[in-house]
Design a protein around this motif. Structure first.
Motif, PDB file in Angstrom:
ATOM      1  N   LEU A  51     -11.233   6.368  -2.119  1.00 15.82           N
ATOM      2  CA  LEU A  51     -11.203   4.902  -2.129  1.00 15.82           C
ATOM      3  C   LEU A  51      -9.788   4.371  -1.916  1.00 15.82           C
ATOM      4  CD1 LEU A  51     -13.719   4.209  -5.003  1.00 15.82           C
ATOM      5  CD2 LEU A  51     -13.965   3.479  -2.631  1.00 15.82           C
ATOM      6  N   ARG A  52      -8.801   5.166  -2.243  1.00 14.68           N
ATOM      7  CA  ARG A  52      -7.413   4.739  -2.048  1.00 14.68           C
ATOM      8  C   ARG A  52      -7.042   4.723  -0.555  1.00 14.68           C
ATOM      9  NH1 ARG A  52      -3.915   5.224  -6.773  1.00 14.68           N
ATOM     10  NH2 ARG A  52      -5.191   5.855  -8.535  1.00 14.68           N
ATOM     11  N   VAL A  53      -7.643   5.613   0.238  1.00 14.31           N
ATOM     12  CA  VAL A  53      -7.305   5.711   1.657  1.00 14.31           C
ATOM     13  C   VAL A  53      -7.622   4.417   2.412  1.00 14.31           C
ATOM     14  CG1 VAL A  53      -7.799   6.941   3.808  1.00 14.31           C
ATOM     15  CG2 VAL A  53      -7.443   8.217   1.693  1.00 14.31           C
ATOM     16  N   PRO A  54      -8.874   3.907   2.361  1.00 16.62           N
ATOM     17  CA  PRO A  54      -9.123   2.654   3.092  1.00 16.62           C
ATOM     18  C   PRO A  54      -8.321   1.477   2.540  1.00 16.62           C
ATOM     19  CG  PRO A  54     -11.089   3.329   1.887  1.00 16.62           C
ATOM     20  CD  PRO A  54     -10.093   4.430   1.769  1.00 16.62           C
ATOM     21  N   TYR A  55      -8.035   1.492   1.245  1.00 18.13           N
ATOM     22  CA  TYR A  55      -7.215   0.418   0.682  1.00 18.13           C
ATOM     23  C   TYR A  55      -5.822   0.443   1.304  1.00 18.13           C
ATOM     24  CZ  TYR A  55      -4.589  -2.488  -2.511  1.00 18.13           C
ATOM     25  OH  TYR A  55      -3.767  -3.453  -3.025  1.00 18.13           O
ATOM     26  N   GLN A  56      -5.237   1.631   1.427  1.00 14.33           N
ATOM     27  CA  GLN A  56      -3.911   1.747   2.033  1.00 14.33           C
ATOM     28  C   GLN A  56      -3.951   1.379   3.518  1.00 14.33           C
ATOM     29  OE1 GLN A  56      -0.995   2.161   0.560  1.00 14.33           O
ATOM     30  NE2 GLN A  56      -2.065   2.222  -1.393  1.00 14.33           N
ATOM     31  N   ILE A  57      -5.007   1.794   4.218  1.00 18.39           N
ATOM     32  CA  ILE A  57      -5.161   1.429   5.635  1.00 18.39           C
ATOM     33  C   ILE A  57      -5.237  -0.078   5.771  1.00 18.39           C
ATOM     34  CG2 ILE A  57      -6.739   1.525   7.607  1.00 18.39           C
ATOM     35  CD1 ILE A  57      -7.399   4.402   6.741  1.00 18.39           C
ATOM     36  N   ARG A  58      -6.024  -0.702   4.944  1.00 18.59           N
ATOM     37  CA  ARG A  58      -6.174  -2.164   4.970  1.00 18.59           C
ATOM     38  C   ARG A  58      -4.836  -2.841   4.673  1.00 18.59           C
ATOM     39  NH1 ARG A  58      -8.520  -6.888   6.418  1.00 18.59           N
ATOM     40  NH2 ARG A  58      -8.508  -8.346   4.718  1.00 18.59           N
ATOM     41  N   LYS A  59      -4.144  -2.350   3.671  1.00 15.80           N
ATOM     42  CA  LYS A  59      -2.875  -2.919   3.257  1.00 15.80           C
ATOM     43  C   LYS A  59      -1.832  -2.820   4.381  1.00 15.80           C
ATOM     44  CE  LYS A  59       0.343  -2.086  -0.471  1.00 15.80           C
ATOM     45  NZ  LYS A  59       0.561  -1.326  -1.683  1.00 15.80           N
ATOM     46  N   LEU A  60      -1.795  -1.676   5.066  1.00 12.30           N
ATOM     47  CA  LEU A  60      -0.821  -1.467   6.127  1.00 12.30           C
ATOM     48  C   LEU A  60      -1.183  -2.207   7.420  1.00 12.30           C
ATOM     49  CD1 LEU A  60      -0.110   2.324   5.610  1.00 12.30           C
ATOM     50  CD2 LEU A  60       1.398   0.405   5.033  1.00 12.30           C
ATOM     51  N   GLY A  77     -21.026  -4.102   1.648  1.00 14.72           N
ATOM     52  CA  GLY A  77     -22.307  -3.805   1.005  1.00 14.72           C
ATOM     53  C   GLY A  77     -22.280  -2.496   0.245  1.00 14.72           C
ATOM     54  N   CYS A  78     -21.653  -1.481   0.826  1.00 12.10           N
ATOM     55  CA  CYS A  78     -21.546  -0.180   0.164  1.00 12.10           C
ATOM     56  C   CYS A  78     -20.714  -0.283  -1.111  1.00 12.10           C
ATOM     57  CB  CYS A  78     -20.937   0.825   1.125  1.00 12.10           C
ATOM     58  SG  CYS A  78     -20.795   2.489   0.458  1.00 12.10           S
ATOM     59  N   LEU A  79     -19.597  -1.007  -1.033  1.00 11.59           N
ATOM     60  CA  LEU A  79     -18.753  -1.170  -2.223  1.00 11.59           C
ATOM     61  C   LEU A  79     -19.453  -2.001  -3.291  1.00 11.59           C
ATOM     62  CD1 LEU A  79     -15.345  -1.735  -0.436  1.00 11.59           C
ATOM     63  CD2 LEU A  79     -16.019   0.264  -1.790  1.00 11.59           C
ATOM     64  N   ALA A  80     -20.163  -3.054  -2.876  1.00  6.17           N
ATOM     65  CA  ALA A  80     -20.905  -3.868  -3.843  1.00  6.17           C
ATOM     66  C   ALA A  80     -21.992  -3.025  -4.509  1.00  6.17           C
ATOM     67  CB  ALA A  80     -21.508  -5.091  -3.155  1.00  6.17           C
ATOM     68  N   GLN A  81     -22.632  -2.152  -3.729  1.00 10.62           N
ATOM     69  CA  GLN A  81     -23.649  -1.263  -4.291  1.00 10.62           C
ATOM     70  C   GLN A  81     -23.012  -0.284  -5.272  1.00 10.62           C
ATOM     71  OE1 GLN A  81     -26.920  -1.511  -3.901  1.00 10.62           O
ATOM     72  NE2 GLN A  81     -27.317   0.251  -5.192  1.00 10.62           N
ATOM     73  N   TYR A  82     -21.819   0.187  -4.942  1.00 13.00           N
ATOM     74  CA  TYR A  82     -21.126   1.125  -5.828  1.00 13.00           C
ATOM     75  C   TYR A  82     -20.761   0.468  -7.153  1.00 13.00           C
ATOM     76  CZ  TYR A  82     -18.862   5.516  -6.736  1.00 13.00           C
ATOM     77  OH  TYR A  82     -18.555   6.734  -7.258  1.00 13.00           O
ATOM     78  N   MET A  83     -20.553  -0.852  -7.151  1.00 13.21           N
ATOM     79  CA  MET A  83     -20.257  -1.575  -8.389  1.00 13.21           C
ATOM     80  C   MET A  83     -21.429  -1.501  -9.356  1.00 13.21           C
ATOM     81  SD  MET A  83     -17.185  -3.032  -8.286  1.00 13.21           S
ATOM     82  CE  MET A  83     -17.185  -4.521  -9.240  1.00 13.21           C
ATOM     83  N   LEU A  84     -22.640  -1.279  -8.830  1.00 15.18           N
ATOM     84  CA  LEU A  84     -23.835  -1.200  -9.680  1.00 15.18           C
ATOM     85  C   LEU A  84     -23.976   0.168 -10.355  1.00 15.18           C
ATOM     86  CD1 LEU A  84     -26.443  -2.952  -7.362  1.00 15.18           C
ATOM     87  CD2 LEU A  84     -25.152  -3.935  -9.258  1.00 15.18           C
ATOM     88  N   VAL A  85     -23.279   1.186  -9.856  1.00 14.01           N
ATOM     89  CA  VAL A  85     -23.392   2.534 -10.402  1.00 14.01           C
ATOM     90  C   VAL A  85     -22.676   2.586 -11.745  1.00 14.01           C
ATOM     91  CG1 VAL A  85     -22.835   4.965 -10.037  1.00 14.01           C
ATOM     92  CG2 VAL A  85     -23.525   3.536  -8.106  1.00 14.01           C
ATOM     93  N   GLN A  86     -23.418   2.904 -12.781  1.00 17.29           N
ATOM     94  CA  GLN A  86     -22.846   2.906 -14.125  1.00 17.29           C
ATOM     95  C   GLN A  86     -22.176   4.229 -14.480  1.00 17.29           C
ATOM     96  OE1 GLN A  86     -22.670   0.150 -15.954  1.00 17.29           O
ATOM     97  NE2 GLN A  86     -23.665  -0.903 -14.272  1.00 17.29           N
ATOM     98  N   VAL A  96     -12.773   0.525  -6.590  1.00 15.41           N
ATOM     99  CA  VAL A  96     -13.806  -0.180  -5.827  1.00 15.41           C
ATOM    100  C   VAL A  96     -13.547  -1.681  -5.880  1.00 15.41           C
ATOM    101  CG1 VAL A  96     -16.269  -0.756  -5.749  1.00 15.41           C
ATOM    102  CG2 VAL A  96     -15.563   1.604  -6.086  1.00 15.41           C
ATOM    103  N   ARG A  97     -13.269  -2.218  -7.071  1.00 15.98           N
ATOM    104  CA  ARG A  97     -12.964  -3.649  -7.202  1.00 15.98           C
ATOM    105  C   ARG A  97     -11.741  -4.031  -6.387  1.00 15.98           C
ATOM    106  NH1 ARG A  97     -14.303  -2.966 -12.653  1.00 15.98           N
ATOM    107  NH2 ARG A  97     -12.115  -2.686 -13.183  1.00 15.98           N
ATOM    108  N   LYS A  98     -10.722  -3.199  -6.456  1.00 16.41           N
ATOM    109  CA  LYS A  98      -9.472  -3.462  -5.744  1.00 16.41           C
ATOM    110  C   LYS A  98      -9.700  -3.502  -4.229  1.00 16.41           C
ATOM    111  CE  LYS A  98      -4.818  -1.459  -5.685  1.00 16.41           C
ATOM    112  NZ  LYS A  98      -4.024  -0.354  -6.215  1.00 16.41           N
ATOM    113  N   LEU A  99     -10.444  -2.540  -3.702  1.00 16.13           N
ATOM    114  CA  LEU A  99     -10.731  -2.495  -2.271  1.00 16.13           C
ATOM    115  C   LEU A  99     -11.629  -3.650  -1.856  1.00 16.13           C
ATOM    116  CD1 LEU A  99     -10.515  -1.172   0.481  1.00 16.13           C
ATOM    117  CD2 LEU A  99     -12.311   0.435  -0.225  1.00 16.13           C
ATOM    118  N   LEU A 100     -12.657  -3.928  -2.648  1.00 18.58           N
ATOM    119  CA  LEU A 100     -13.568  -5.027  -2.318  1.00 18.58           C
ATOM    120  C   LEU A 100     -12.840  -6.367  -2.368  1.00 18.58           C
ATOM    121  CD1 LEU A 100     -16.465  -5.580  -1.517  1.00 18.58           C
ATOM    122  CD2 LEU A 100     -17.062  -5.724  -3.925  1.00 18.58           C
TER     123      LEU A 100
END
Length: 163
Positions: A51-60, A77-86, A96-100
């Motif tokens: 999850l850190r990789v796409p965040y860094q790509i987005r940031k750069l 949608g995938c990240l929002a779905q992942y937020m539901l995983v307990q 996930v929150r940071k990337l979304l």
């Protein structure tokens, strides 16, 4: 001298050697907590790192010239779905929150996306339970649902969460 013993109180084992520096792969608190087996939570660790990789790509790519990295609605949608995983750990949920949030243009858009996805998930669960109980949307003369007690409780909980 007499030694005092407290029943049930165990001493924590101390490492015979200093803990190596695992940065940047692991935060120090994680390394301390999992000193015996650093890969105890391997699936969560890999998920967090991925999850850190796409965040860094987005940031750069924000200030970069074209072509910019774009993350479409499938990512959101995938990240929002992942937020539901307990079962995910706190660090993974934080990533996930940071990337979304980064993919959304504002906190309001982030909250809207998260809440609409959560609501759609609950509505889908409620529809599945109703279909299981004999609900037919095409029926002109509706009949009462026939659900087992545990299914009624599930329906109630889903309705309470989405309301």
């Amino acid at each position: 001298g007499a030694s005092v013993s407290v029943p049930g109180a165990l001493l924590k084992p101390r490492l015979a050697y200093p803990l190596p520096d695992f940065s940047p792969f692991f935060v120090r608190q994680y390394a301390l907590a999992h000193a015996k087996d650093i890969f105890e939570c391997y699936p969560l660790l890999i998920t967090e790192l991925l999850l850190r990789v796409p965040y860094q790509i987005r940031k750069l790519s924000v200030g970069a010239p074209p072509p910019k990295a774009t993350f479409g609605s499938a990512w959101k949608g995938c990240l929002a779905q992942y937020m539901l995983v307990q079962q995910s750990g706190a660090q993974v949920r934080r990533q996930v929150r940071k990337l979304l949030l980064s993919l959304s243009s504002s906190k309001e858009k982030y909250r809207e996306l998260r809440d609409l996805h959560l609501l759609a998930h609950h509505v889908q669960s409620i529809r599945a339970l109703c279909d299981e109980g004999g609900y037919d949307a095409a029926c002109v003369d509706p009949i009462p649902l026939a659900l087992a007690y545990d299914r009624l409780l599930t329906l109630y909980e889903q309705d309470r969460k989405s309301g």
